[in-house]
Design a protein around this motif. Structure first.
Motif, PDB file in Angstrom:
ATOM      1  N   VAL A  71       0.858  -1.186   0.000  1.00 37.25           N
ATOM      2  CA  VAL A  71       0.000   0.000   0.000  1.00 37.25           C
ATOM      3  C   VAL A  71       0.889   1.229   0.000  1.00 37.25           C
ATOM      4  O   VAL A  71       1.704   1.403   0.917  1.00 37.25           O
ATOM      5  N   ALA A 122       0.058   5.961   3.800  1.00 41.41           N
ATOM      6  CA  ALA A 122      -0.383   5.470   5.107  1.00 41.41           C
ATOM      7  C   ALA A 122      -1.319   6.445   5.788  1.00 41.41           C
ATOM      8  O   ALA A 122      -1.280   6.613   7.004  1.00 41.41           O
ATOM      9  N   GLY A 175      -5.186   4.276   3.268  1.00 44.78           N
ATOM     10  CA  GLY A 175      -4.222   3.180   3.203  1.00 44.78           C
ATOM     11  C   GLY A 175      -4.292   2.279   4.414  1.00 44.78           C
ATOM     12  O   GLY A 175      -4.156   1.051   4.306  1.00 44.78           O
ATOM     13  N   VAL A 181       2.903  -0.984   4.280  1.00 43.78           N
ATOM     14  CA  VAL A 181       2.511   0.342   3.812  1.00 43.78           C
ATOM     15  C   VAL A 181       3.760   1.211   3.702  1.00 43.78           C
ATOM     16  O   VAL A 181       4.708   1.078   4.482  1.00 43.78           O
ATOM     17  N   GLU A 239       5.109   5.207   3.421  1.00 37.50           N
ATOM     18  CA  GLU A 239       4.687   6.581   3.712  1.00 37.50           C
ATOM     19  C   GLU A 239       5.887   7.511   3.715  1.00 37.50           C
ATOM     20  O   GLU A 239       6.892   7.252   4.380  1.00 37.50           O
ATOM     21  N   ALA A 293      -2.735   4.915  -2.548  1.00 39.38           N
ATOM     22  CA  ALA A 293      -3.604   5.691  -1.654  1.00 39.38           C
ATOM     23  C   ALA A 293      -2.863   6.964  -1.261  1.00 39.38           C
ATOM     24  O   ALA A 293      -2.740   7.287  -0.071  1.00 39.38           O
ATOM     25  N   THR A 294      -2.385   7.673  -2.265  1.00 38.40           N
ATOM     26  CA  THR A 294      -1.530   8.838  -2.043  1.00 38.40           C
ATOM     27  C   THR A 294      -2.298  10.149  -1.921  1.00 38.40           C
ATOM     28  O   THR A 294      -1.703  11.189  -1.647  1.00 38.40           O
ATOM     29  N   GLY A 306     -11.425   1.860   0.917  1.00 38.74           N
ATOM     30  CA  GLY A 306     -10.346   1.019   1.409  1.00 38.74           C
ATOM     31  C   GLY A 306     -10.856  -0.285   1.991  1.00 38.74           C
ATOM     32  O   GLY A 306     -10.256  -1.356   1.775  1.00 38.74           O
TER      33      GLY A 306
END
Length: 521
Positions: A55, A58, A62, A78, A80, A189-190, A373
């Motif tokens: 992912v 975060a 996410g 994840v 980040e 999931a930015t 999500g």
């Protein structure tokens, strides 16, 4: 005050809202970490690591994906590059609402005999800002990182980029690289970032964006806000109450133009009464600052000028996809990612790439992104196990509510709460509808909020199908009415059945009875 863990929407949140973290299933063994790498992802080599799911991002979205893929028994990591918890936790939803809550509480008190006099004093801006800082955990994400570790989700800190099918390379803060491979899925999931207009010299002005507006350490003496949407009206509300002289510059002729027109009208009235100067038809053509820290001069089309100490541009969002390697999988950098209802990216073959939250442009709201999500995480889990995917409308693996029942609250005075279609949207879609309006101030429960309660409610009924397709409330405290409307719209509850849902007396929820009585005639 006890320090608050960071906000995510599953488990404890930095904003003081609390979820749950149960039902994730047995832990899955993690891929071995290099000896020099901690759980926070301080990698010093590029040894490849393989997970079921990667992912990128975060934030709350996410994290919800990771929660559901772990619940399905899939090893998950994840990535980040900033703070775990994302935009909502530190620069958007939570700090903005921490700023707004004292403003709304004071406005409510001013409507009540016995409190009105005491509520005339100005807000203690320093204490409001200090409480805001606690809600963001002082921009530290230790609590969020701890949650990830507690549910066996790995974290790699750094800038993640796609490098090919199911492959992500992470440039870590210490100059290292972590190379990740996914067996089943990569999820983008930015989120989004504030968009600034292509105006000459705008970067030299160092304008506020939404991040600056929610994290500023003091109130500017004069603040110009450019825009008429949610960020613009909420930040105008907050900073006017905290001591700024606010001018709201709106290009069009109304506020909140995606919601029923009466919502923007009532919010504009409330802003003006609070002291905000609201200018419609104000097209900004130029901005310049006098020196590094001097006043900002804003030129409007037609020749008018506005001066301020700071200027906030709240004119939209753009996807945070400019440098995440989209070109390596045949996509255009900086683009929105089109997805199906399980959040699979439709333009990438193989079904391995997903995009959830703002980045897919379906509904730019944290709660909708978290919902996506959850749906995507469950779909990834089902596909990984070779199980059927329930992709029918309202199925277990699809984000149907993105089309039919998107709720939103605008935390101004008065509040705005809306779900589903506006009357105009329903009519444009060709639906045969009946629009029912009612004065919220005439509901018995509203009188408990004070002597000058002003508000309005509207429900939009699909006459062919016999259920609601949209509901809008405007007035003090209406945000707490919204979930009942969301249940009615999402559940397609027949209007005749709603007649038997009896609201408590005397509460504002009696508006449901009044709307239904008006509908029946």
């Amino acid at each position: 005050m006890t320090a608050r863990p960071p906000a995510r929407g599953i488990g404890v949140t930095p904003a003081g809202s609390w979820g749950h973290a149960a039902g994730r299933g047995a832990p899955v063994p993690r891929p071995a970490r290099p000896p020099s790498e901690s759980s926070t992802g301080a990698a010093v080599n590029d040894a490849p690591r393989t997970y079921d799911v990667i992912v990128i991002g975060a934030g709350p979205v996410g994290e919800n994906v990771a929660d559901r893929t772990r619940a399905a028994g899939l090893s998950t990591v994840v990535v980040e590059r900033e703070l775990v918890g994302g935009e909502c936790s530190y620069w958007a939803c939570m700090p903005s609402k921490a700023l707004l809550r004292p403003v709304i509480a004071r406005a409510d008190a001013r409507r009540l005999p016995g409190l009105a006099g005491a509520a005339q004093a100005p807000l203690d801006a320093a204490k409001v800002l200090a409480r805001r800082d606690e809600f963001t955990s002082h921009w530290k994400d230790d609590g969020q990182v701890g949650w990830l570790d507690s549910v066996d989700v790995d974290l790699v800190r750094g800038h993640g980029r796609l490098t090919g099918e199911r492959e992500v390379a992470v440039a870590t803060p210490d100059g290292g690289t972590v190379r990740l491979t996914a067996r089943h899925a990569v999820v983008v999931a930015t989120g989004t970032t504030a968009a600034l207009p292509p105006m000459p010299g705008i970067d030299d002005v160092n304008p506020w964006t939404s991040r600056d507006a929610t994290s500023a350490k003091e109130a500017p003496r004069r603040l110009a806000v450019v825009g008429g949407g949610v960020v613009a009206v909420e930040m105008a509300t907050a900073w006017q109450a905290l001591g700024s002289q606010v001018t709201l510059l709106v290009r069009g002729d109304r506020l909140l133009d995606r919601i029923e027109p009466f919502a923007g009208e009532l919010v504009a009235d409330g802003l003006r009464e609070a002291g905000v100067e609201v200018r419609f038809g104000a097209n900004v053509g130029s901005v310049e600052r006098d020196g590094a820290h001097g006043e900002v001069r804003i030129g409007l089309e037609g020749g008018a000028r506005v001066t301020a100490d700071e200027v906030l541009f709240a004119v939209g969002r753009r996807p945070h996809t400019g440098d995440i390697g989209l070109e390596t999988v045949g996509l255009k950098p900086g683009s929105w990612l089109e997805v199906d209802d399980t959040c699979q990216v439709t333009a990438v073959p193989g079904g391995w790439l997903y995009a959830c939250g703002d980045v897919n442009h379906r509904a730019l709201l944290t709660h909708q992104g978290k919902y996506q999500g959850r749906m995507a995480g469950a779909a990834i889990g089902a596909r990984a196990k070779g199980e059927p995917v329930d992709d029918a409308p309202w199925g277990a693996h699809v984000a149907t509510a993105d089309h039919a029942a998107v709720p939103q609250v605008v935390f101004t005075d008065p509040e705005v709460a809306a779900v589903g279609l506006s009357a105009a949207e329903a009519q444009q879609a060709g639906r045969n509808v009946k629009v029912v309006d009612y004065d919220l101030g005439q509901v018995a429960g509203a009188s408990l909020y004070g002597d000058d309660y002003r508000g309005r409610a509207r429900m939009v009924v699909d006459l062919d199908r016999g259920h609601l397709v949209g509901v809008t409330f405007v007035g003090p405290g209406v945000g707490e009415l919204l979930h009942s409307a969301t249940v009615a719209v999402a559940g397609e509850v027949p209007v005749d059945r709603l007649w038997h849902a009896v609201p408590s007396y005397p509460t504002v929820s009696e508006i449901w009875l009044r709307l239904l009585e008006t509908y029946r005639g």
